[in-house]
Design a protein around this motif. Structure first.
Motif, PDB file in Angstrom:
ATOM      1  N   ALA A   1       0.844  -1.210   0.000  1.00 44.27           N
ATOM      2  CA  ALA A   1       0.000   0.000   0.000  1.00 44.27           C
ATOM      3  C   ALA A   1       0.875   1.255   0.000  1.00 44.27           C
ATOM      4  CB  ALA A   1      -0.926  -0.021   1.217  1.00 44.27           C
ATOM      5  N   GLU A   2       1.927   1.227   0.800  1.00 46.85           N
ATOM      6  CA  GLU A   2       2.843   2.388   0.839  1.00 46.85           C
ATOM      7  C   GLU A   2       3.461   2.615  -0.541  1.00 46.85           C
ATOM      8  OE1 GLU A   2       5.411   1.084   3.992  1.00 46.85           O
ATOM      9  OE2 GLU A   2       4.255   2.161   5.544  1.00 46.85           O
ATOM     10  N   ARG A   3       3.864   1.526  -1.211  1.00 47.53           N
ATOM     11  CA  ARG A   3       4.475   1.670  -2.541  1.00 47.53           C
ATOM     12  C   ARG A   3       3.459   2.216  -3.539  1.00 47.53           C
ATOM     13  NH1 ARG A   3       6.770  -3.135  -1.123  1.00 47.53           N
ATOM     14  NH2 ARG A   3       5.433  -4.385  -2.491  1.00 47.53           N
ATOM     15  N   ALA A   4       2.193   1.771  -3.412  1.00 50.08           N
ATOM     16  CA  ALA A   4       1.160   2.270  -4.332  1.00 50.08           C
ATOM     17  C   ALA A   4       1.009   3.790  -4.186  1.00 50.08           C
ATOM     18  CB  ALA A   4      -0.175   1.580  -4.062  1.00 50.08           C
ATOM     19  N   LEU A   5       1.078   4.260  -2.962  1.00 50.09           N
ATOM     20  CA  LEU A   5       0.922   5.706  -2.731  1.00 50.09           C
ATOM     21  C   LEU A   5       2.111   6.495  -3.283  1.00 50.09           C
ATOM     22  CD1 LEU A   5      -0.496   5.518   0.898  1.00 50.09           C
ATOM     23  CD2 LEU A   5      -1.729   6.380  -1.111  1.00 50.09           C
ATOM     24  N   GLU A   6       3.281   5.845  -3.318  1.00 51.22           N
ATOM     25  CA  GLU A   6       4.458   6.524  -3.883  1.00 51.22           C
ATOM     26  C   GLU A   6       4.421   6.514  -5.404  1.00 51.22           C
ATOM     27  OE1 GLU A   6       7.578   4.239  -2.074  1.00 51.22           O
ATOM     28  OE2 GLU A   6       7.049   5.031  -0.083  1.00 51.22           O
ATOM     29  N   GLY A   7       3.621   5.617  -5.993  1.00 52.26           N
ATOM     30  CA  GLY A   7       3.566   5.460  -7.450  1.00 52.26           C
ATOM     31  C   GLY A   7       2.384   6.219  -8.054  1.00 52.26           C
ATOM     32  N   PRO A   8       1.957   5.778  -9.258  1.00 52.28           N
ATOM     33  CA  PRO A   8       0.879   6.482  -9.985  1.00 52.28           C
ATOM     34  C   PRO A   8      -0.409   6.614  -9.169  1.00 52.28           C
ATOM     35  CG  PRO A   8       1.903   4.821 -11.380  1.00 52.28           C
ATOM     36  CD  PRO A   8       2.506   4.649 -10.023  1.00 52.28           C
ATOM     37  N   TRP A   9      -0.717   5.645  -8.296  1.00 51.51           N
ATOM     38  CA  TRP A   9      -1.961   5.745  -7.511  1.00 51.51           C
ATOM     39  C   TRP A   9      -1.950   7.015  -6.644  1.00 51.51           C
ATOM     40  CZ3 TRP A   9      -6.719   4.402  -7.595  1.00 51.51           C
ATOM     41  CH2 TRP A   9      -7.523   4.458  -6.449  1.00 51.51           C
ATOM     42  N   GLY A  10      -0.779   7.315  -6.092  1.00 45.44           N
ATOM     43  CA  GLY A  10      -0.657   8.495  -5.229  1.00 45.44           C
ATOM     44  C   GLY A  10      -0.824   9.789  -6.008  1.00 45.44           C
ATOM     45  N   ARG A  11      -0.641   9.732  -7.338  1.00 45.58           N
ATOM     46  CA  ARG A  11      -0.790  10.942  -8.164  1.00 45.58           C
ATOM     47  C   ARG A  11      -2.066  10.900  -9.007  1.00 45.58           C
ATOM     48  NH1 ARG A  11       4.506   9.448  -8.544  1.00 45.58           N
ATOM     49  NH2 ARG A  11       4.248   8.507 -10.593  1.00 45.58           N
ATOM     50  N   SER A  12      -2.890   9.888  -8.814  1.00 43.15           N
ATOM     51  CA  SER A  12      -4.090   9.739  -9.664  1.00 43.15           C
ATOM     52  C   SER A  12      -5.048  10.902  -9.442  1.00 43.15           C
ATOM     53  CB  SER A  12      -4.797   8.415  -9.342  1.00 43.15           C
ATOM     54  OG  SER A  12      -5.212   8.402  -7.989  1.00 43.15           O
ATOM     55  N   SER A  13      -5.755  11.274 -10.479  1.00 46.01           N
ATOM     56  CA  SER A  13      -6.742  12.355 -10.330  1.00 46.01           C
ATOM     57  C   SER A  13      -8.040  11.766  -9.790  1.00 46.01           C
ATOM     58  CB  SER A  13      -6.992  13.034 -11.672  1.00 46.01           C
ATOM     59  OG  SER A  13      -7.723  12.172 -12.513  1.00 46.01           O
ATOM     60  N   ALA A  14      -8.825  12.617  -9.181  1.00 43.85           N
ATOM     61  CA  ALA A  14     -10.114  12.163  -8.649  1.00 43.85           C
ATOM     62  C   ALA A  14     -10.989  11.619  -9.780  1.00 43.85           C
ATOM     63  CB  ALA A  14     -10.800  13.317  -7.940  1.00 43.85           C
ATOM     64  N   ALA A  15     -10.908  12.233 -10.953  1.00 40.05           N
ATOM     65  CA  ALA A  15     -11.723  11.769 -12.087  1.00 40.05           C
ATOM     66  C   ALA A  15     -11.313  10.361 -12.502  1.00 40.05           C
ATOM     67  CB  ALA A  15     -11.594  12.739 -13.260  1.00 40.05           C
ATOM     68  N   GLU A  16      -9.997  10.098 -12.513  1.00 34.04           N
ATOM     69  CA  GLU A  16      -9.525   8.741 -12.862  1.00 34.04           C
ATOM     70  C   GLU A  16     -10.055   7.717 -11.860  1.00 34.04           C
ATOM     71  OE1 GLU A  16      -5.101   9.342 -14.831  1.00 34.04           O
ATOM     72  OE2 GLU A  16      -5.350   9.692 -12.702  1.00 34.04           O
ATOM     73  N   ARG A  17      -9.988   8.080 -10.588  1.00 36.91           N
ATOM     74  CA  ARG A  17     -10.465   7.131  -9.564  1.00 36.91           C
ATOM     75  C   ARG A  17     -11.975   6.911  -9.720  1.00 36.91           C
ATOM     76  NH1 ARG A  17      -7.030  10.408  -6.409  1.00 36.91           N
ATOM     77  NH2 ARG A  17      -8.809  11.323  -5.300  1.00 36.91           N
ATOM     78  N   GLY A  18     -12.686   7.955 -10.046  1.00 37.09           N
ATOM     79  CA  GLY A  18     -14.118   7.816 -10.289  1.00 37.09           C
ATOM     80  C   GLY A  18     -14.385   6.845 -11.441  1.00 37.09           C
TER      81      GLY A  18
END
Ligand code: NAP
Ligand code: MG
Length: 479
Positions: free
Chosen positions: A50-67
């Protein structure tokens, strides 16, 4: 069914030491599957992922992408609706029709949070001349989610839907008694494109995987749904790391019926509110407070309905399924036996059909009344299909009784008096009040949670996005 596996860093895998625990089918008592028995090493691997995900693209994802990701989840849930409902029904024992209704709610959670993800605005704050002040909502970071066995798929959807919408990296510990639907939903999350590490699932025992997760120093927020006792343990672990919690604990929710209520409309809902999921619902309407002048009429009509309730296995799809486990069956039966021994009248009891499997964890729905408000049965959470009827004399008495337990989750109010419809909700100490309805429509949009021993913090609705994020204030000096 594929072999249940932990989800860590985007890969389904056995526990590090290969250990498993059996999960049972509540309708028969037979072993349904072997679950990986995740322990501290697996939890640590999940938190690191989870920590690595936050350091990678997930941590920079836009709210629209997550939606968009959550919207794809919603579509995949629709595609697999029947299969998911079957998994949930087999694992929890609940009637198939109810598991199908659960999956409609599960889809709706993802649809709701898909649409809400990019609507979480910060604000600007008038401040000194020469400064610009604003706030922004940010994910907590690594969030721990611990859920119970009663509605595993719905619990997954409500906490993970909101958690991912806000960009957290989530580690989920479902309950060992029923978690197969959460693993199936986790697989759909991977198919939808949730990146490795943004969602991890560690199955196992509460005192092993759960305890390791809530004590892990890498966790920044804990969402818990379960019993007040375990909630207390978790808060102590959270305190050691100064981590915030959301506590969705139990209830002993009152339904208050005044003499002027539409009884024909109320009756089926009063019954459904206690027999849904065989009474294993935190917001079950477990205490029926009835104005004395209609006590006899209402009790007679209720008794008729209770006696006619049918029980069955998930695929028999009758009104009431089994309890989740032998432990819960013994616990609920203990409440019943204790109340009978204390001389509390049984107004009605459903009959166990002859065709039920011998090993199933069935307890017949039972109606007790009048129950002294201070008796265990009248104030403790039974978590089974047992309804306590308690008469009241007037409005003040009804409010006093409604607020008289240690809990404060939900209340139902049945009256045609418009002023009373507005007066009482203010006086009731709980997190949700339903007037002339109860648990209406799953309430995905409605903030949910308790006061007093029922916990704190809110899930569901837009409010969950605030619960699962933290507010940052920024001050810029520009002159
Ligand atoms: P529980 O024993 O509190 O368990 C809930 C979850 O906590 C399970 O995943 C459990 O794992 C885990 N757990 C147990 N011990 C733990 C520990 N020491 N550290 C970390 N996690 C631990 O409750 P339950 O028996 O599943 O559910 C019944 C209770 O939950 C009732 O009181 C009910 O009212 C309440 N509930 C509340 C809500 C709500 O929304 N307010 C919803 C549903 C249920 P294992 O089961 O794998 O051990
Ligand atoms: Mg099971």
């Amino acid at each position: 069914m594929t072999t249940p596996a932990l989800l860590i860093n985007g890969t389904f895998q056995p526990a590090a030491d290969g250990a498993t625990i059996p999960t049972l089918a509540p309708g028969t008592g037979a072993t349904l599957a072997a679950l990986p028995r995740g322990r501290a090493a697996d939890v640590d691997a999940a938190v690191r992922a989870a920590e690595r995900a936050l350091e990678g693209p997930w941590g920079r994802s836009s709210a629209a992408e997550r939606g968009r990701l959550l919207g794809r989840m919603a579509d995949l849930i629709s595609r697999d609706h029947d299969q998911l409902a079957r998994i949930e029904a087999e694992d929890t024992g609940k009637p198939l029709a109810q598991a199908k209704a659960d999956m409609v709610a599960v889809r709706r959670y993802f649809e709701y949070y898909a649409g809400a993800a990019d609507k979480v605005h910060g604000s600007t704050i008038p401040y000194l001349d020469g400064y610009f002040a604003y706030t922004v909502r940010e994910p907590h970071g690594v969030t721990a989610h611990i859920i119970p066995w009663n509605y595993p798929a719905q619990m997954f959807a409500r906490t993970i839907g909101a958690g991912l919408a806000m960009g957290n990296a989530c580690v989920l510990k479902p309950a060992e008694d029923a978690c197969l639907s959460t693993l199936a939903l986790a697989a759909l999350a991977m198919e939808a494109g949730v990146p490795p590490g943004a969602l991890n699932v560690v199955t196992g025992l509460g005192e092993e995987a759960g305890a390791a997760l809530v004590a892990h120093p890498g966790v920044h927020h804990i969402s818990f749904t379960g019993s007040p006792e375990v909630g207390g343990l978790i808060q102590r672990a959270a305190a050691a790391n100064n981590v915030g919690c959301t506590m969705e604990l139990g209830g002993k929710s009152p339904q208050i019926v005044f003499a002027d209520a539409d009884l024909d409309a109320a009756l089926p809902i009063l019954v459904a509110a206690i027999i849904q999921n065989a009474g294993q619902t935190c917001s079950a309407g477990a205490r029926l407070l009835v104005e004395r002048s209609i006590y006899g009429t209402l009790v007679e009509a209720l008794a008729e309905r209770f006696a006619a309730l049918t029980l069955g296995t998930w695929d028999q799809d009758r009104a009431v399924g089994p309890l989740i486990s032998a432990v819960q069956k013994a616990r609920v039966q203990g409440f019943i036996d204790h109340a009978v021994a204390d001389g509390i009248p049984v107004l009605a009891r459903a009959t166990l059909p002859a065709d039920l499997p011998a090993g199933g964890f069935f307890v017949p729905p039972t109606l007790f009344g009048p129950v002294p408000a201070g008796h265990r049965l009248g104030c403790e959470e039974v978590f089974g299909p047992v309804l306590s009827v308690i008469p009241f004399t007037d409005e003040a008495d009804a409010i006093r009784l409604a607020n008289s337990t240690a809990y404060g989750l939900v209340a139902g109010l049945w009256t045609r008096d418009g002023a009373r419809q507005h007066r009482l909700p203010k006086r009731l100490k709980c997190g949700q009040v339903f007037v002339n309805c109860y648990g209406a429509g799953g309430g995905i949009e409605l903030p949910f949670g308790g006061v007093k021993r029922s916990g704190y913090g809110r899930e569901k609705g837009f409010e969950a996005l605030h619960t699962l994020s933290s507010l940052k204030t920024v001050l810029v000096r520009h002159d």
